[in-house]
Design a protein around this motif. Sequence first.
Motif, PDB file in Angstrom:
ATOM      1  N   VAL A  98       0.836  -1.206   0.000  1.00 21.71           N
ATOM      2  CA  VAL A  98       0.000   0.000   0.000  1.00 21.71           C
ATOM      3  C   VAL A  98       0.868   1.254   0.000  1.00 21.71           C
ATOM      4  O   VAL A  98       0.626   2.222  -0.754  1.00 21.71           O
ATOM      5  N   MET A  99       1.914   1.262   0.817  1.00 23.71           N
ATOM      6  CA  MET A  99       2.795   2.433   0.873  1.00 23.71           C
ATOM      7  C   MET A  99       3.531   2.645  -0.447  1.00 23.71           C
ATOM      8  O   MET A  99       3.725   3.793  -0.887  1.00 23.71           O
ATOM      9  N   VAL A 100       3.974   1.554  -1.068  1.00 19.89           N
ATOM     10  CA  VAL A 100       4.667   1.677  -2.348  1.00 19.89           C
ATOM     11  C   VAL A 100       3.729   2.263  -3.406  1.00 19.89           C
ATOM     12  O   VAL A 100       4.144   3.093  -4.248  1.00 19.89           O
ATOM     13  N   ALA A 101       2.463   1.860  -3.356  1.00 14.40           N
ATOM     14  CA  ALA A 101       1.502   2.416  -4.317  1.00 14.40           C
ATOM     15  C   ALA A 101       1.378   3.926  -4.147  1.00 14.40           C
ATOM     16  O   ALA A 101       1.447   4.699  -5.130  1.00 14.40           O
ATOM     17  N   PHE A 102       1.200   4.411  -2.918  1.00 19.27           N
ATOM     18  CA  PHE A 102       1.112   5.855  -2.685  1.00 19.27           C
ATOM     19  C   PHE A 102       2.448   6.543  -2.954  1.00 19.27           C
ATOM     20  O   PHE A 102       2.488   7.690  -3.410  1.00 19.27           O
ATOM     21  N   GLY A 103       3.551   5.836  -2.641  1.00 17.69           N
ATOM     22  CA  GLY A 103       4.855   6.419  -2.934  1.00 17.69           C
ATOM     23  C   GLY A 103       5.097   6.576  -4.415  1.00 17.69           C
ATOM     24  O   GLY A 103       5.746   7.543  -4.858  1.00 17.69           O
ATOM     25  N   THR A 104       4.598   5.627  -5.209  1.00 21.38           N
ATOM     26  CA  THR A 104       4.734   5.743  -6.665  1.00 21.38           C
ATOM     27  C   THR A 104       3.946   6.950  -7.190  1.00 21.38           C
ATOM     28  O   THR A 104       4.423   7.698  -8.056  1.00 21.38           O
ATOM     29  N   VAL A 105       2.740   7.165  -6.647  1.00 23.61           N
ATOM     30  CA  VAL A 105       1.952   8.350  -7.036  1.00 23.61           C
ATOM     31  C   VAL A 105       2.688   9.619  -6.632  1.00 23.61           C
ATOM     32  O   VAL A 105       2.747  10.609  -7.388  1.00 23.61           O
ATOM     33  N   SER A 106       3.278   9.610  -5.425  1.00 28.31           N
ATOM     34  CA  SER A 106       4.006  10.793  -4.961  1.00 28.31           C
ATOM     35  C   SER A 106       5.195  11.096  -5.855  1.00 28.31           C
ATOM     36  O   SER A 106       5.452  12.258  -6.205  1.00 28.31           O
ATOM     37  N   ALA A 107       5.939  10.050  -6.246  1.00 25.87           N
ATOM     38  CA  ALA A 107       7.089  10.269  -7.123  1.00 25.87           C
ATOM     39  C   ALA A 107       6.648  10.651  -8.521  1.00 25.87           C
ATOM     40  O   ALA A 107       7.283  11.480  -9.198  1.00 25.87           O
ATOM     41  N   GLY A 108       5.541  10.058  -8.993  1.00 18.52           N
ATOM     42  CA  GLY A 108       5.082  10.356 -10.343  1.00 18.52           C
ATOM     43  C   GLY A 108       4.526  11.758 -10.486  1.00 18.52           C
ATOM     44  O   GLY A 108       4.677  12.402 -11.544  1.00 18.52           O
ATOM     45  N   THR A 109       3.888  12.281  -9.438  1.00 17.06           N
ATOM     46  CA  THR A 109       3.340  13.638  -9.505  1.00 17.06           C
ATOM     47  C   THR A 109       4.365  14.703  -9.178  1.00 17.06           C
ATOM     48  O   THR A 109       4.095  15.901  -9.348  1.00 17.06           O
ATOM     49  N   LEU A 141      10.343  -4.209  -4.620  1.00 12.39           N
ATOM     50  CA  LEU A 141       9.110  -3.426  -4.672  1.00 12.39           C
ATOM     51  C   LEU A 141       9.375  -1.959  -4.325  1.00 12.39           C
ATOM     52  O   LEU A 141       8.788  -1.048  -4.931  1.00 12.39           O
ATOM     53  N   MET A 142      10.264  -1.721  -3.384  1.00 12.08           N
ATOM     54  CA  MET A 142      10.544  -0.345  -2.983  1.00 12.08           C
ATOM     55  C   MET A 142      11.345   0.419  -4.029  1.00 12.08           C
ATOM     56  O   MET A 142      11.419   1.658  -3.968  1.00 12.08           O
ATOM     57  N   LEU A 143      11.951  -0.269  -4.970  1.00 12.72           N
ATOM     58  CA  LEU A 143      12.686   0.422  -6.036  1.00 12.72           C
ATOM     59  C   LEU A 143      11.756   1.063  -7.060  1.00 12.72           C
ATOM     60  O   LEU A 143      12.192   1.947  -7.815  1.00 12.72           O
ATOM     61  N   VAL A 144      10.492   0.637  -7.090  1.00 13.16           N
ATOM     62  CA  VAL A 144       9.571   1.153  -8.110  1.00 13.16           C
ATOM     63  C   VAL A 144       9.374   2.656  -7.983  1.00 13.16           C
ATOM     64  O   VAL A 144       9.587   3.416  -8.954  1.00 13.16           O
ATOM     65  N   PRO A 145       8.966   3.216  -6.805  1.00  8.89           N
ATOM     66  CA  PRO A 145       8.814   4.662  -6.736  1.00  8.89           C
ATOM     67  C   PRO A 145      10.119   5.414  -6.945  1.00  8.89           C
ATOM     68  O   PRO A 145      10.123   6.517  -7.499  1.00  8.89           O
ATOM     69  N   LEU A 146      11.216   4.796  -6.529  1.00  6.17           N
ATOM     70  CA  LEU A 146      12.520   5.442  -6.720  1.00  6.17           C
ATOM     71  C   LEU A 146      12.846   5.584  -8.200  1.00  6.17           C
ATOM     72  O   LEU A 146      13.299   6.654  -8.662  1.00  6.17           O
ATOM     73  N   LEU A 147      12.611   4.551  -8.976  1.00  6.77           N
ATOM     74  CA  LEU A 147      12.893   4.616 -10.421  1.00  6.77           C
ATOM     75  C   LEU A 147      11.921   5.552 -11.132  1.00  6.77           C
ATOM     76  O   LEU A 147      12.307   6.283 -12.058  1.00  6.77           O
TER      77      LEU A 147
END
Length: 444
Positions: A98-109, A141-147
């Motif tokens: 769940v956190m990775v999903a929100f983190g991906t949105v945060s990094a993407g926006t 999984l945690m590398l996704v928002p970072l990338l």
Amino acid sequence: MELLYEDEPVAHDPHPLTQYVQRLVQRVRAVDERRPLLWDLLVTGFFVTAGVIDFAGGGWRNVASNQDVPGPLVLAMSLGLTLPLLWRRRHPMGTLAVMVAFGTVSAGTGAMLQAGLVQLIVLFSVALRLPLRTLGWAGALMLVPLLVGTVRYPRGSWDQQIVPQVWAYAIAALLGIAVRSRQDHTQALVERARRLEVERDQQAQLAAAAERTRIAREMHDIIGHNLSVITGLADGGKYAAAKSPEHAAQALDAIGSTSRQALAELRRLLDVLRDDAPEAAALAPQPALADLTRLIDGVRSAGLPVRTSVHGRPDALPQGQELTVYRVVQEALTNTLKHGGPGATAAVRITYAADGVTVTVTDTGAAARTTAAPDGRGLTGMRERTALYAGTLEAGPRPRPATGWEVRLHLPRTTAGDAAPSAASASAVSAVSALVASPKESAQ
């Protein structure tokens, strides 16, 4: 006066600050163990409050790559990155997803919310509670928002954005593994201490049971023999009282001496059990071969004719073997007194040879006996004593046409210190097994 050399390490008491920190950590752990939900609420509430303050104060814009992100979306992402902490213990991988999903949105926006660092706590929980292969999937999984953030909003070279974050992930994972290893080690030590305590209690119970069996055997030999002799003397004195008062008086004297001998042996045996009289017990030796003459004289005075013969040169035997020979002869003659019937006679033959000592006790009484004494401890005790010194014991009716009973004991030759530990252990285990299998019989 105690001297200390320069090369000797000197033990120092822990620093007061270290003691204070240790006590504080112990208190926190105690609260966590008693009320885990309370601790989870406190941790989650702290980070949720920090995320809301960061959103309300606009602090998130200081590190954001895109400051035009809508406010409601920023608030939702702040809550999505902190509120799942409440379930990090029960569902660490679900919480991380769940956190990775929100983190991906945060990094993407381009919001780049600092609340995303809370994922390190969940990664620590994954390393602490789940298998290592699951930890690998969590790291990937945690590398996704970072990338995503690196691709969407590059800042300088890619390694400046990725490497520091990867190092932070690695440190959190290694810290979780270290804490987990320490906990496993502590649990192993606690389990080992518990097993050792259980084994100690079991060994104490086995030793106590074996000692009870030994004492029961000794008391059976002492009381059973002497009471049989006293009974025979009393019966003889009753018949002699009418015709020969002198013989009746002799029987009473023999009863008195036999009773005193039995009381002395019982007192010696009970002194062994007393903690306040060890010296008294040490001063009274156990019966030996030299006491066989007195034993046989007592049996004769009870009315059983006994013939004795010794073959070979008597050599000194270990004290334990002498006691075994004495008790076997005592038990065999006592059984003859009890079950031989009127007119029975007995013969004791002791043979010393190069391979050991052989004792044969025969009688001419009634042969219709069982292979176990009526009280359940007679022949069993003899066999246990014999097994202690790797000997053999045979007991049963004499071969026809002879009548009566025969007990044959053979003890191999040993020195005074050659009592085999393995045989002793086997005897103790056998004694305990017999006690457990038939407690009523062993108590007699």
